[in-house]
Design an enzyme around this catalytic site. Structure first.
Site, PDB file in Angstrom:
ATOM      1  N   HIS A 261       0.860  -1.188   0.000  1.00 29.99           N
ATOM      2  CA  HIS A 261       0.000   0.000   0.000  1.00 29.99           C
ATOM      3  C   HIS A 261       0.900   1.244   0.000  1.00 29.99           C
ATOM      4  O   HIS A 261       1.388   1.671   1.059  1.00 29.99           O
ATOM      5  CB  HIS A 261      -0.894   0.019   1.238  1.00 29.99           C
ATOM      6  CG  HIS A 261      -1.893  -1.095   1.285  1.00 29.99           C
ATOM      7  ND1 HIS A 261      -2.987  -1.136   0.460  1.00 29.99           N
ATOM      8  CD2 HIS A 261      -1.951  -2.208   2.067  1.00 29.99           C
ATOM      9  CE1 HIS A 261      -3.698  -2.230   0.734  1.00 29.99           C
ATOM     10  NE2 HIS A 261      -3.090  -2.895   1.695  1.00 29.99           N
TER      11      HIS A 261
ATOM     12  N   HIS B  27      -0.569  -6.449  -5.462  1.00 24.82           N
ATOM     13  CA  HIS B  27      -0.676  -7.719  -4.760  1.00 24.82           C
ATOM     14  C   HIS B  27      -0.040  -8.807  -5.616  1.00 24.82           C
ATOM     15  O   HIS B  27      -0.143  -8.785  -6.847  1.00 24.82           O
ATOM     16  CB  HIS B  27      -2.149  -8.059  -4.511  1.00 24.82           C
ATOM     17  CG  HIS B  27      -2.407  -9.518  -4.272  1.00 24.82           C
ATOM     18  ND1 HIS B  27      -2.888 -10.366  -5.257  1.00 24.82           N
ATOM     19  CD2 HIS B  27      -2.236 -10.290  -3.166  1.00 24.82           C
ATOM     20  CE1 HIS B  27      -3.013 -11.580  -4.762  1.00 24.82           C
ATOM     21  NE2 HIS B  27      -2.617 -11.563  -3.506  1.00 24.82           N
TER      22      HIS B  27
ATOM     23  N   VAL C 113       2.394 -16.490  -4.995  1.00 24.04           N
ATOM     24  CA  VAL C 113       2.744 -17.745  -5.666  1.00 24.04           C
ATOM     25  C   VAL C 113       2.748 -18.835  -4.603  1.00 24.04           C
ATOM     26  O   VAL C 113       3.225 -18.628  -3.487  1.00 24.04           O
ATOM     27  CB  VAL C 113       4.108 -17.679  -6.385  1.00 24.04           C
ATOM     28  CG1 VAL C 113       4.007 -16.870  -7.670  1.00 24.04           C
ATOM     29  CG2 VAL C 113       5.209 -17.103  -5.493  1.00 24.04           C
ATOM     30  N   ARG C 114       2.212 -20.017  -4.940  1.00 23.00           N
ATOM     31  CA  ARG C 114       2.032 -21.033  -3.915  1.00 23.00           C
ATOM     32  C   ARG C 114       2.040 -22.439  -4.518  1.00 23.00           C
ATOM     33  O   ARG C 114       1.730 -22.635  -5.697  1.00 23.00           O
ATOM     34  CB  ARG C 114       0.715 -20.807  -3.172  1.00 23.00           C
ATOM     35  CG  ARG C 114      -0.494 -20.808  -4.075  1.00 23.00           C
ATOM     36  CD  ARG C 114      -1.752 -20.275  -3.405  1.00 23.00           C
ATOM     37  NE  ARG C 114      -2.880 -20.245  -4.324  1.00 23.00           N
ATOM     38  CZ  ARG C 114      -3.146 -19.259  -5.162  1.00 23.00           C
ATOM     39  NH1 ARG C 114      -2.354 -18.194  -5.191  1.00 23.00           N
ATOM     40  NH2 ARG C 114      -4.183 -19.313  -5.977  1.00 23.00           N
TER      41      ARG C 114
ATOM     42  N   HIS D 237       0.435  -5.199 -18.101  1.00 28.72           N
ATOM     43  CA  HIS D 237      -0.075  -6.344 -18.852  1.00 28.72           C
ATOM     44  C   HIS D 237       0.929  -6.853 -19.878  1.00 28.72           C
ATOM     45  O   HIS D 237       0.898  -8.048 -20.223  1.00 28.72           O
ATOM     46  CB  HIS D 237      -1.414  -5.993 -19.497  1.00 28.72           C
ATOM     47  CG  HIS D 237      -2.556  -6.127 -18.541  1.00 28.72           C
ATOM     48  ND1 HIS D 237      -3.227  -7.310 -18.341  1.00 28.72           N
ATOM     49  CD2 HIS D 237      -3.105  -5.227 -17.685  1.00 28.72           C
ATOM     50  CE1 HIS D 237      -4.166  -7.139 -17.427  1.00 28.72           C
ATOM     51  NE2 HIS D 237      -4.117  -5.879 -17.007  1.00 28.72           N
TER      52      HIS D 237
ATOM     53  N   HIS E 276     -20.826  -7.830  -5.048  1.00 27.97           N
ATOM     54  CA  HIS E 276     -21.844  -6.989  -4.409  1.00 27.97           C
ATOM     55  C   HIS E 276     -21.768  -5.541  -4.869  1.00 27.97           C
ATOM     56  O   HIS E 276     -22.703  -4.773  -4.645  1.00 27.97           O
ATOM     57  CB  HIS E 276     -21.722  -7.072  -2.877  1.00 27.97           C
ATOM     58  CG  HIS E 276     -20.436  -6.551  -2.325  1.00 27.97           C
ATOM     59  ND1 HIS E 276     -19.268  -7.282  -2.350  1.00 27.97           N
ATOM     60  CD2 HIS E 276     -20.120  -5.372  -1.730  1.00 27.97           C
ATOM     61  CE1 HIS E 276     -18.287  -6.583  -1.785  1.00 27.97           C
ATOM     62  NE2 HIS E 276     -18.781  -5.418  -1.415  1.00 27.97           N
TER      63      HIS E 276
ATOM     64  N   ARG F 204      -2.420 -18.182  11.270  1.00 25.95           N
ATOM     65  CA  ARG F 204      -1.911 -17.106  12.130  1.00 25.95           C
ATOM     66  C   ARG F 204      -2.595 -15.806  11.717  1.00 25.95           C
ATOM     67  O   ARG F 204      -2.343 -15.277  10.636  1.00 25.95           O
ATOM     68  CB  ARG F 204      -0.402 -17.020  11.978  1.00 25.95           C
ATOM     69  CG  ARG F 204       0.270 -16.001  12.887  1.00 25.95           C
ATOM     70  CD  ARG F 204       1.782 -16.142  12.755  1.00 25.95           C
ATOM     71  NE  ARG F 204       2.483 -15.241  13.649  1.00 25.95           N
ATOM     72  CZ  ARG F 204       2.913 -14.034  13.307  1.00 25.95           C
ATOM     73  NH1 ARG F 204       2.710 -13.581  12.079  1.00 25.95           N
ATOM     74  NH2 ARG F 204       3.566 -13.281  14.180  1.00 25.95           N
TER      75      ARG F 204
END
Length: 329
Positions: free
Chosen positions: A117, A127, A130-131, A166, A196, A285
């Site tokens: 931020h 943001h 990677v996982r 991009h 929403h 956590r």
């Protein structure tokens, strides 16, 4: 390389081993360190002296991680760059509802996630994540997949920045097939959508999940190369934007609009983000899960920007899915 170009024996070699997992972990630990160093350099260049404070932690079920947080900087108001490698004995509903075949298995998940931020409203929030997820059961082959991506949330966007962002996305996807950028861009546009509000969170980027041999025809090594390309691509995308915008003068009104738009960011993370839900449901956590929240945000009842203003242009032009690369001229 397209799916059809993958060697025929790749699928047979698509398993995951302890060595594979160790290699992924080593990359992620290094990636976290490099991202923190690059963001600290932006702080120094902007006249600040804020640095990342590491917070190492352990998980009762096994594993742990390091949450590195920078606060109250001259350039970056708050940034969290988190590495985790955790073990889960009882998978939560957020995981098993999409993958019933992993119910009852133990699992390990590792990754790097970050949210930055900036203080200046002319520098977008960014943001990245990677996982790797591996579900295991005794006597059976592991079930694994990779996920990740990065996206950009501007407040006062510049078209050249959107195109650059991009273009980086497109170029890092190109070695994996001509269709990959379009697939992952569309996935990002659909995922980072506030239903929403019927509004995009930002201008998108890349998002992918469940990438493995079954979904893309890629072996483990190819999926890992994609993780490396995305992790490294985040810095290629964000650093030029920091350099170009961090010294832009801004008004108190622009700062107020930034805080108002940050409220949308909070709404998305708490209502829709699957990573947040997984963390909460797996007894994660809490400080690390919610470190993505901005230090300041605001909400205003029925605020509508005036037509013809940059604030109106943000919501009515930029926060719409677009073919940004076609606008490069």
């Amino acid at each position: 390389m397209t799916t059809s170009q993958i060697p025929k024996d790749s699928v047979a070699q698509a398993g995951v081993t302890a060595d594979n997992i160790a290699q992924v972990r080593a990359f992620l630990v290094d990636l976290q360190a490099r991202i923190c160093q690059a963001l600290e350099a932006q702080e120094r260049d902007g006249g600040g002296d804020a640095t990342f404070v590491p917070d190492d932690w352990e998980r009762p079920e096994g594993g742990g991680g390091r949450s590195s947080v920078l606060s109250n900087g001259a350039v970056i108001e708050k940034a969290g760059v988190m590495f985790s490698h955790i073990h889960v004995h009882n998978l939560p509903a957020s995981a098993t509802v999409r993958h019933p075949n992993i119910a009852g298995r133990k699992a390990q998940a590792m990754g790097v996630s970050l949210v930055v931020h900036p203080k200046n409203p002319h520098v977008p929030t960014s943001h990245a994540n990677v996982r790797l997820f591996v579900a295991e059961a005794e006597g059976e082959d592991p079930i694994w997949w990779f996920g990740g991506g990065f996206d950009l949330t501007p407040f006062y966007p510049v078209l050249a920045d959107c195109v650059h962002w991009h273009q980086v996305c497109h170029d890092l996807c190109a070695p994996f097939g001509d269709e990959v950028y379009a697939d992952f861009k569309q996935w990002c546009d659909e995922y980072f959508h506030l239903r929403h509000r019927d509004e995009q969170r930002g201008i998108g980027g890349l998002f992918y999940d469940d990438v493995n041999t079954d979904s893309r025809g890629w072996d483990f090594a190819t999926c890992f190369r994609l993780m490396q390309a995305v992790g490294n691509g985040y810095l290629e995308g964000i650093l030029p934007i920091f350099e170009a915008r961090k010294d832009t003068p801004y008004t108190e009104a622009e700062r107020a609009f930034q805080l108002y738009r940050r409220g949308r960011y909070v709404e998305y993370n708490l209502v829709y983000d699957r990573g947040t839900l997984f963390g909460l449901q797996s007894n994660g956590r809490i400080e690390s899960i919610l470190v993505s929240m901005p230090p300041l945000a605001s909400w205003h009842y029925r605020f509508e920007p005036e037509p013809g203003t940059p604030e109106h242009e943000l919501t009515h032009y930029y926060l719409k899915p677009r073919d940004w690369l076609s606008l490069s001229s």
